[in-house]
Each structure stands twice: as structure tokens, then as C-alpha cells.
Design an enzyme around this catalytic site. Structure first.
Site, PDB file in Angstrom:
ATOM      1  CG  HIS A   1      -2.042   0.989   1.149  1.00 25.53           C
ATOM      2  ND1 HIS A   1      -1.883   2.298   1.519  1.00 25.53           N
ATOM      3  CD2 HIS A   1      -3.326   0.865   0.728  1.00 25.53           C
ATOM      4  CE1 HIS A   1      -3.025   2.943   1.347  1.00 25.53           C
ATOM      5  NE2 HIS A   1      -3.921   2.087   0.857  1.00 25.53           N
TER       6      HIS A   1
ATOM      7  CG  ASP B   1      -7.925  -2.333  -2.718  1.00 25.70           C
ATOM      8  OD1 ASP B   1      -9.075  -1.894  -2.657  1.00 25.70           O
ATOM      9  OD2 ASP B   1      -6.922  -1.622  -2.558  1.00 25.70           O
TER      10      ASP B   1
END
Length: 428
Positions: free
Chosen positions: A306, A363
Site C-alpha cells: 500500500h 482490496d
């Protein structure tokens, strides 16, 4: 005045700048007078080292894997709260009493219908239009229908427009889906919850009653909570930048939707799901992990790592548990989930991924859940926009109320030609 000072030495002169302290997180050097005093700008592509605003909404510690909304850990909110309660928290700063939550939910519920003329907007799009294209257009058009809440200097107008945006976004998203599959629009049902209402408007049909499955409703509510706000990301910064010019709130949120549409921002869960489909079965994972390590191979493991989190994404823990709940409720036996679990297990034990801190993010799991519920991948980003609207609205309200706020005006390091004289066309 700040207690600490940062010193800059330039051309034999020393300049001092106050160091400001937040309630938690890194201190910041206040360089607002830098250009006036030195004639210099700072250079920070992507603004990764620049605090563009002061905010009391959301705090992220990427190294420790911490995400707090108004001080409350995201894991606790996702486990025990509801999206309506988190929305109230983000907008108002504190968790509501039961009466406050009931009143807020009542208000949102009764703002869910769209102006009937907006129906014609949908018919102006091609049947195969991307839902995000539709949402950009329809949300931007809201300002043409709700003139009574666009005076941003009026706190009551800001409150009404905020409620309208949060309430109408599920209706707008559901109608975008219905239009794409050629089914009739389903009007909101005030007897259902925010999330249950959205599921019915998306998957219900007029010919038969729609039954909301509690496990699916809870999973969607968690997904909305986990995506409600995420500090000063690209789309939130876009909303703030648009709002800094005095644009109406509907235009600002439409700008946020446009930014979120980018695959590097809102399309990550779709990319993660597509990657799992490409891998297919657990026995093929080692091959793809070797490809991911090869710098010359274009393949990348999507859903890992991320921009902010350098630890396990705190939202991913909740999602992993939620996947199993949804699959059990829907009696889904999806090899993608087994592949995802095995991929997570291997990646978390592989020195390469550990060293680079490539942990699964939210995600990685949310795409599997949304697919199991029945959403096509084109709707994934639209669902993200639906949830993030509350964060955008809260950030916009905070920005408008900030006396230090100015119109956004980033600077640049100019590297083009210096001044030169125009040459007539006949001499070129």
C-alpha cells in the site's frame, strides 16, 4: 507559536520556521512564509512529504498499520458499529447517542429518492457506459436540481447537501447498475437499512419480493465502513482542491469520483480479482510469485502492499473474516478464495515479501466478496465512491470551516524554455 523551530541556511542567511505538533503522528514544518522570505519553493512530487491541511478526521500510521476515525480504531468500528454510525462520527466528531443515530438515520433515509427528471440522464448514456462515467455525470448534475443547498457559506445548506449526497449515492449507483443490465429502476424502501436498501435497489426486481440476507448486508456495511475515509488520498485531495475555489458540493464530489476512477486509486480491488482469476488454482501460485520477483516481468501481485501502509493493512483483517461469512451464507465454493488464502500464506512467509513489506491490503479481499455477492467488476469502483462519499463530504465540510483555508495553488519547478521572441510563420 510552536515550541520548536527548524532552521534553513541559504546564501549566508538563516531562516527559522515553526514546527507544529499534531495530537499524534509526525510534526510538520510550517513553511507558509518560505517563498516570501527566501524566494524558494519546496519540491515534492505527489506531495508525499507535504501536509496540505489540518484535519481532525482520520489518522493513519502506515508503519504500524493503524487507521483511526476520530480516534476510534477501524477494526472496532467495522466489528461493532454500522455505516450510518460511522457516517455520523465522521461528520460530527463524536459517536451518536441512540436518539441522535435514529434521527440521523431517519434524515438520510428520507433523502434517498432522486428527482424524477434525473431518470432521463441515464437514458442519455450508452447501455455499456461504465458506471463511474454515469456517476460522474449524474452527481455533477445534482447541483442543477437542488439549488436550495448550494450556498457553501450557509452551515444549514452545507448540512443539507451533505445529507443529500450520502443518501442519494446508493440510489445513483444502483440505478447505474440497473441501466447497464437493462432492468427497471427500483425505488428506495424506507423500511430497510441504508445498506439493505442499496442491495434491494441493485438486485431486486419489481416482479417479486427481495429478501435481504443478513450476512451479505453486514458484509456490505463493513465494506462501506472500511472505505468511508482514508485521510488525504488523491480523490479526497481532489475534493478539497475543488472545494477551495468555492465550487458547490455536488461538483466537488463529482471531481472526487473522477479521480477515484483511476486504476491506481479506486480500481485496485478489480485488479486484485483479475489477478486471482489469472492465477486460477493454488498450485500455480509459486510460478506467479517467481514472476512477481522478476523485475523484467510485467506481472505484479495486485492487492499486496500500500502507498501508506508498510505493515498489514488493518482493514484487511476484517475483510478476511467477512469473506468466510459471506461464502458460508451464500453457500459459495469459490476456488478464488482458496487461491487467495494460499497466496496470502505463501507471501507472508516469503523473505522477499517480508523484506519489502508487501502485506495483503483491503482490496485483496473486497473484490472476492463483491464478486460473490453478484457485483460485476465494473461496479467495484462505483461502490468505493458510494462509501467514500461520507469521507469526502466530511473533509469538504472541515475545509470550508477552516479559517486558514486558501484556494489550492501548487507551485512548480519550471524546466521549459526561457523567454524568447515570436518568429513569424513565414520565417519558420
Amino acid at each position: 507559536m510552536a515550541d520548536k523551530l527548524a532552521k534553513l541556511e541559504m546564501d549566508g542567511k538563516t531562516y527559522e520556521y515553526p514546527v507544529l505538533e499534531g495530537s499524534t503522528g509526525p510534526d510538520v514544518i510550517d513553511i507558509r512564509k518560505l517563498y516570501a522570505q527566501t524566494g524558494l519553493f519546496t519540491f515534492d512530487p505527489g506531495f508525499t512529504s507535504t501536509a496540505s491541511c489540518e484535519s481532525a478526521l482520520t489518522y493513519i500510521d502506515g508503519d504500524e498499520g493503524v487507521l483511526l476515525h476520530r480516534g476510534y480504531p477501524i477494526g472496532q468500528l467495522a466489528e461493532h458499529s454500522s455505516f450510518m454510525e460511522v457516517s455520523y462520527l465522521l461528520l460530527n466528531g463524536e459517536l451518536p447517542s441512540k436518539q441522535q443515530l435514529d434521527d440521523f438515520t431517519y434524515t438520510i433515509t428520507r433523502h434517498t429518492m432522486l428527482h424524477e427528471q434525473l431518470m432521463t440522464f441515464y437514458r442519455g448514456f450508452r447501455r455499456d457506459a461504465h458506471p463511474m462515467a454515469v456517476m460522474c455525470g449524474v452527481v455533477g448534475a445534482l447541483s442543477a436540481f437542488y439549488h436550495d443547498s448550494t450556498d457553501i457559506s450557509d452551515p444549514e445548506h452545507r448540512k443539507i447537501s451533505s445529507h443529500r449526497l450520502i443518501a442519494k449515492m446508493p440510489t445513483i449507483a444502483a440505478m447505474a447498475y440497473k441501466y447497464s443490465v437493462g432492468q427497471p429502476f427500483i425505488y428506495p424502501d424506507n423500511s430497510l437499512s441504508y445498506t439493505g436498501n442499496f442491495l434491494r435497489m441493485t438486485f431486486g426486481v419489481p416482479a417479486e419480493p427481495y429478501e435481504v440476507i443478513p450476512a451479505v448486508e453486514r458484509a456490505m456495511d463493513r465494506i462501506f465502513i472500511l472505505h468511508a475515509d482514508h485521510e488525504q488520498n488523491a480523490s479526497t485531495s481532489t475534493v478539497r482542491l475543488a472545494g477551495s475555489s468555492g465550487a458547490n458540493p455536488f461538483a466537488c464530489i463529482a471531481a472526487g469520483i473522477a479521480c477515484l476512477w483511476g486504476p491506481a486509486h479506486g480500481g485496485a480491488n478489480e485488479a486484485a480479482l483479475n489477478m486471482l482469476k489469472e492465477i486460477g488454482t493454488p498450485d500455480r501460485i509459486p510460478h506467479y510469485i517467481e514472476r512477481a520477483k522478476d523485475k523484467n516481468d510485467p506481472f505484479r501481485l495486485m492487492g499486496f502492499g500500500h502507498r501508506v501502509y508498510k505493515n498489514y493493512d488493518p482493514r484487511a483483517t476484517v475483510m478476511q473474516k467477512t469473506v468466510r461469512e459471506v461464502f458460508d451464507a451464500l453457500k459459495v465454493n469459490d476456488p478464488l478464495f482458496e487461491t487467495a488464502l494460499r497466496l496470502e500464506e505463501i507471501a507472508l512467509s516469503d523473505p522477499y515479501f517480508i523484506e519489502k513489506k508487501l502485506f495483503p491490503n483491503v482490496d485483496f479481499y473486497s473484490g472476492i466478496i463483491l464478486s460473490a455477492i453478484g457485483f460485476p467488476t465494473t461496479m467495484f469502483t462505483a461502490l468505493f465512491a458510494l462509501a467514500r462519499t461520507v469521507g469526502w463530504v466530511a473533509q469538504w465540510n472541515e475545509m470550508i470551516s477552516d479559517p486558514a483555508q486558501k484556494i489550492g495553488r501548487p507551485r512548480q519547478l519550471y524546466t521549459g524554455p526561457t523567454q524568447r521572441d515570436y518568429v513569424p510563420l513565414s520565417q519558420r
